[in-house]
Enzyme design. Structure first.
Site, short mmCIF file in Angstrom:
data_model
loop_
_atom_site.label_atom_id
_atom_site.label_comp_id
_atom_site.label_asym_id
_atom_site.label_seq_id
_atom_site.Cartn_x
_atom_site.Cartn_y
_atom_site.Cartn_z
N ASP A 144 1.06 -1.19 0.06
CA ASP A 144 -0.03 0.08 -0.08
C ASP A 144 0.90 1.25 0.01
O ASP A 144 1.59 1.56 1.00
CB ASP A 144 -0.89 -0.14 1.36
CG ASP A 144 -1.93 1.05 1.24
OD1 ASP A 144 -1.62 2.32 0.67
OD2 ASP A 144 -2.96 0.80 1.79
N TYR A 179 -5.08 11.46 -3.43
CA TYR A 179 -5.55 12.87 -2.83
C TYR A 179 -4.30 13.22 -1.76
O TYR A 179 -4.54 14.19 -1.10
CB TYR A 179 -6.99 12.75 -2.27
CG TYR A 179 -7.13 11.28 -1.28
CD1 TYR A 179 -6.54 11.48 0.04
CD2 TYR A 179 -7.83 10.39 -1.88
CE1 TYR A 179 -6.74 10.42 0.83
CE2 TYR A 179 -8.23 9.31 -0.82
CZ TYR A 179 -7.61 9.23 0.37
OH TYR A 179 -7.91 8.22 0.96
N LYS A 180 -3.51 12.34 -1.62
CA LYS A 180 -2.37 12.79 -0.55
C LYS A 180 -1.45 13.50 -1.28
O LYS A 180 -1.70 14.67 -1.83
CB LYS A 180 -2.06 11.50 0.26
CG LYS A 180 -3.02 10.91 1.12
CD LYS A 180 -2.64 9.59 1.82
CE LYS A 180 -3.82 8.96 2.55
NZ LYS A 180 -3.86 7.88 3.05
C1 LIG Z 1 -5.09 6.99 3.21
C2 LIG Z 1 -4.99 5.50 3.13
C3 LIG Z 1 -5.97 4.84 2.90
C4 LIG Z 1 -7.32 5.48 2.25
O1 LIG Z 1 -8.15 4.68 1.82
P1 LIG Z 1 -9.30 4.89 1.03
O2 LIG Z 1 -10.22 3.80 0.20
O3 LIG Z 1 -9.05 6.07 0.08
O4 LIG Z 1 -10.11 5.82 1.92
C5 LIG Z 1 -5.73 3.41 2.90
N1 LIG Z 1 -4.42 2.81 3.35
C6 LIG Z 1 -3.57 3.66 3.63
C7 LIG Z 1 -2.20 3.15 4.10
C8 LIG Z 1 -3.82 4.98 3.72
O5 LIG Z 1 -2.73 5.80 4.20
#
Ligand SMILES: *Cc1c(COP(=O)(O)O)cnc(C)c1O
Length: 426
Positions: A212, A237-238
Site C-alpha cells: 500500500d 489525494y495525498k
Molecule cells: C489514506 C490511506 C488509505 C485510504 O483508503 P481510501 O479507500 O482512499 O479511503 C488506505 N490505506 C492507507 C495506508 C492510507 O494511508
C-alpha cells in the site's frame, strides 16, 4: 547547518528557500490564506493545474455530452489507462502495469481477493501498525474464501509502537506464507519499509508481495517492476493532490496479466470487446482488468493536472530530495527547540517517508491549538502530531514558522484551553 544558532534563525530558512529549485511550484497551489499547510499527506491542496483539468472535462461534458467518451480530448473511454501510463514513471512500472480505478480500499479488496491463494500458503503477513482499512479489507477477503482471519493473518508486532523491524518481517515469512501485504510508509510514524528486501524474501518463500503506497506515491520514487513487486495500491489525494475522494491507483506486475479479478466488472473488460456486450467477461491483458465500473471522470481529471506539476518538478526524485531536506530540517529544529517532544520518525533517510511524527503526551490538544493558529497538522492517537512538509508547496521558512508556533503553544500551555480527547464532540 551545524551551528546551533544558524539552524534556529529564520534567515537560514530563507536562504534555503532562495536556493530551492522547486520554490516556484508553490505559486500553483491554493493554500488557505495565512495557513501553514502541513497536512498534505491527508489531503493535498487544490492547484491551478488540477482546477484547469477539472474545468476542462466539465466544459467537454457541457458541449459533448455522451460523445465525450470518444470525442473528448483526451477521450474518456481510455482515461484510466492513459492516467495509468502517466503515473507509471512514478512507480517504476511499464505503462500497462498501472491504471487508476476505484478507491484504495476497493483496490485492496480486489487485488488481495484475486491473488490470495491458500494453496500457495495460507498465512498472510501484515503488521500491527497498519492503516485500519487495509486490515478490514484483507479480513473480509479472507472470510470470503472461508478462511478464518484470526488463523490466517500473521501480524508482525512493533517493538516500540512506532516502527517495524525488517528482520521481524523477514522472520515472519516462511513456507506457510502465501502473501505479504505491507505499507510502503507507516501512516503514523512515517517509517519507510525496505520494499526490495521484503519482496525478495516473499518470493524466496514462494509468496506474493503487495504494498500500500498511500504515503509514498508522489513523494518517494518507486521501482516496482525492477524489484518485482506483485501488486500495489495507492490513493492520489495525498501527495498527488488530486482532490477529496479522487480516483485511486493500482499496479499489477505483468507476470500476473490474465488473472481474473475477484471483483470483475465491465470497465475491466478488454477495451476492444467491451461494447460487444457479451455476458462473459473478457479481462483486459493489463492492469486495466482491475477496473470495475465506469471511471468517475470528474474524480480523475484533477490528477491529469497535478501530474503536470510532478513532471515540471523534474519527477519524483527531485521532490524526494527536497522532501528529505525539509524533514531533516524539521527534525533538527525539534531536537534543538522542542526538548519536551520526541521524534517518532526514523532519522535514517532511507527509512523515512515524507512526514515527521512529533510525539508529546498532549499531542491531541497541541494539534488543536496549532490548528487554531492556522498551522494545519493532524493528530494520530495516542501521542503523535503529524507534520507533513510536502515539497511541492511547503518551504523551509514554513517549517521554521510551524516550529515557532509549536514552541509558543508549549510555552504558554495554550493547549490547556482545549478539551481533552473524548471530553465532547470532536
Ligand atoms: C489514506 C490511506 C488509505 C485510504 O483508503 P481510501 O479507500 O482512499 O479511503 C488506505 N490505506 C492507507 C495506508 C492510507 O494511508
Amino acid at each position: 547547518m551545524n551551528d546551533e544558532e544558524d539552524i534556529a534563525s529564520i534567515e537560514s530558512a530563507r536562504e534555503m528557500d532562495a536556493a530551492d529549485p522547486l520554490s516556484d511550484l508553490r505559486d500553483r497551489f491554493f493554500v488557505p490564506d495565512g495557513e501553514l499547510y502541513m497536512d498534505g499527506n491527508s489531503l493535498g491542496p487544490l492547484s491551478t493545474d488540477a482546477e484547469a483539468a477539472l474545468d476542462h472535462v466539465v466544459d467537454e461534458w457541457r458541449t459533448l455530452g455522451i460523445h465525450g467518451w470518444t470525442d473528448a480530448d483526451p477521450d474518456w473511454f481510455t482515461y484510466g489507462e492513459r492516467l495509468g501510463a502517466r503515473l507509471a514513471p512514478l512507480l517504476g512500472a511499464n505503462p500497462d502495469e498501472v491504471v487508476v480505478a476505484n478507491s484504495t480500499t476497493v483496490n485492496i479488496h480486489t487485488l488481495v481477493g484475486t491473488f490470495y491463494d491458500p494453496e500457495r500458503g495460507e498465512k498472510l503477513v501484515v503488521d500491527d501498525l497498519d492503516f485500519p482499512t487495509d486490515h478490514y479489507a484483507i479480513r473480509a477477503q479472507l472470510r470470503q474464501r472461508g478462511v478464518d482471519p484470526d488463523e490466517a493473518l500473521r501480524v508482525v508486532e512493533s517493538r516500540d509502537g512506532r516502527t517495524i523491524e525488517t528482520e521481524d518481517v523477514l522472520a515472519a515469512i516462511d513456507d506457510d506464507v502465501g502473501m505479504v501485504f505491507l505499507p510502503s510508509v507507516l501512516y503514523r510514524s512515517g517509517q519507510l519499509f525496505d520494499i526490495e528486501t521484503i519482496t525478495e524474501a516473499a518470493h524466496d518463500a514462494g509468496a506474493l508481495a503487495g504494498f500500500d503506497l498511500a504515503h509514498s506515491v508522489g513523494v518517494i520514487p518507486h521501482e516496482l517492476s525492477a524489484v518485482g513487486v506483485d501488486f500495489a495500491v495507492w490513493c492520489t489525494y495525498k501527495y498527488l493532490n488530486a482532490g477529496p475522494g479522487a480516483i485511486a491507483g493500482l499496479y499489477v506486475n505483468e507476470r500476473h496479466f490474465g488473472a481474473t479479478p475477484s471483483l470483475a466488472g465491465w470497465w475491466g473488460n478488454d477495451k476492444e470487446t467491451q461494447f460487444d456486450m457479451a455476458l462473459t467477461y473478457d479481462p483486459a491483458h493489463s492492469a486495466g482488468a482491475f477496473q470495475i465500473g465506469t471511471i468517475p471522470i470528474l474524480a480523475a481529471a484533477p490528477l491529469d493536472g497535478t501530474l503536470d506539476i510532478v513532471e515540471d518538478a523534474g519527477g519524483v526524485a527531485a521532490l524526494r530530495e527536497k522532501s528529505l531536506a525539509l524533514t531533516d530540517y524539521l527534525i533538527e529544529l525539534v531536537d534543538e527547540r522542542l526538548p519536551e517532544c520526541e521524534v517518532g520518525t526514523p532519522r535514517d533517510p532511507a527509512a523515512r517517508g515524507g512526514h515527521v511524527a512529533v510525539e508529546h503526551p498532549e499531542a491531541y490538544r497541541i494539534s488543536l491549538a496549532l490548528k487554531a493558529r492556522g498551522v494545519v497538522v493532524d493528530f494520530r492517537p495516542p501521542n503523535v502530531v503529524r507534520i507533513a512538509p510536502a515539497p511541492a508547496y511547503v518551504g523551509f521558512e514554513d517549517v521554521h514558522r510551524a516550529v515557532d508556533h509549536l514552541r509558543e503553544v508549549l510555552d504558554g500551555t495554550e493547549y490547556e484551553q482545549f478539551d481533552r480527547r473524548g471530553a465532547g464532540v470532536t
